[in-house]
Scaffold this active site. Structure first.
Site, PDB file in Angstrom:
ATOM      1  CG  ASP A 135    -133.621 -44.993  42.149  1.00 44.17           C
ATOM      2  OD1 ASP A 135    -132.765 -45.607  42.818  1.00 44.17           O
ATOM      3  OD2 ASP A 135    -134.683 -44.568  42.630  1.00 44.17           O
TER       4      ASP A 135
ATOM      5  CG  ASP B 250    -135.683 -49.198  46.206  1.00 45.28           C
ATOM      6  OD1 ASP B 250    -135.746 -50.236  45.528  1.00 45.28           O
ATOM      7  OD2 ASP B 250    -134.953 -49.094  47.221  1.00 45.28           O
TER       8      ASP B 250
END
Length: 292
Positions: free
Chosen positions: A39, A41
């Site tokens: 991922d 963020d």
């Protein structure tokens, strides 16, 4: 990352922890290649990648002051407590409405021109180390994000990732319509990962995934070696219950500071011993490894 060869997404830890899970993976039968899915963020970078570009978008006249203030507030909430499903849906609606009518090439140009100033200082040193470790083990690195591909792909390129999977907005006559072709979120991330696995012959049982959010449980559960990074409260509870590793990344650093060219003496020595291939590998490792 080669943009032309990037797989098309369908429409529809460092240290002892990494060593232990890697050793376990290496004991399993080899049925395909290994990938590490990250991922973006709050896993690789310390902020929301999309909201981080609010100021340059404002400077280029793409958004107004009210939108900047709203994005700043959304960023504050995101950093404070992460984003649950309802917040992600509200953020999705806000962003798609905001970008309707934007010129796609203008957005790409703004991101390209401001990428290093905006993103470089936000990369977690621990994430850079982890990416370097996976690359050294011969694993592909894939950035998987709900943010738009116009933002995610350049960031993934800068990080040296092999592929990127991101949300794809509908485009008509060179402008965003405000509709979404593919939302890389929740089960959508799993669809993207499985399509890449099919195209790149990844063995998901031997592969790794890293995320901070409980909304990424489907992605984490899709691989044999999931890890929670800076987890929100809900993901921390799930990870503890399932016995998944939990990592804390807390040291944002500048990638630019790590991309210093080698000294003349180093180049001369390398040339003298004629170990070009080894030097190239060491340089690639050095670009991402934190100086101890």
């Amino acid at each position: 990352m080669n943009t032309e060869n990037r797989a098309r997404i369908p429409d529809s830890p460092g240290g002892s922890i990494l060593d232990s899970v890697t050793a376990e993976a290496n004991r399993q039968p080899v049925n395909g290649r290994v990938a590490a899915f990250f991922d973006l963020d709050k896993t690789i970078i310390a902020k929301s990648s999309t909201l981080a570009f609010s100021k340059p978008f404002f400077d280029q006249g793409l958004i107004n002051r009210r939108s900047v203030l709203k994005s700043s507030y959304a960023q504050f909430l995101f950093l404070l407590a992460g984003a649950d499903h309802d917040q992600m849906e509200r953020m999705r609606t806000h962003l798609t409405n905001m970008c309707a009518g934007w010129d796609v090439e203008q957005v790409r140009t703004v991101v390209a021109e401001t990428l290093h100033d905006i993103v470089d200082p936000l990369v977690f040193a621990e994430a850079a180390d982890l990416i370097a470790d996976h690359k050294l083990r011969g694993h592909d690195v894939v950035v998987v994000s709900a943010s738009g591909e116009e933002v995610v792909t350049p960031i993934a390129d800068a990080l040296g990732a092999d592929h990127a999977a991101a949300t794809r907005m509908e485009v008509k006559d060179g402008r965003f319509t405000g509709e979404v072709d593919f939302y890389c979120y929740g089960e959508g991330k799993v669809d993207a990962i499985r399509e890449l696995a099919r195209q790149e012959n990844y063995d998901l049982e031997r592969s790794f995934a890293y995320s901070d959010s409980v909304t990424d449980l489907p992605m984490l559960a899709a691989v044999g070696h999931p890890t929670a990074v800076n987890p929100d409260r809900a993901l921390r509870k799930e990870a503890a219950g399932k016995g998944w590793p939990i990592l804390t990344f807390s040291n944002p650093i500048s990638l630019r500071a790590r991309l210093q060219p080698p000294s003349r003496s180093t180049v001369a020595t390398t040339a003298a011993v004629g170990m070009g291939a080894l030097a190239a590998g060491a340089l690639t490792y050095g670009l991402l490894r934190r100086r101890r």
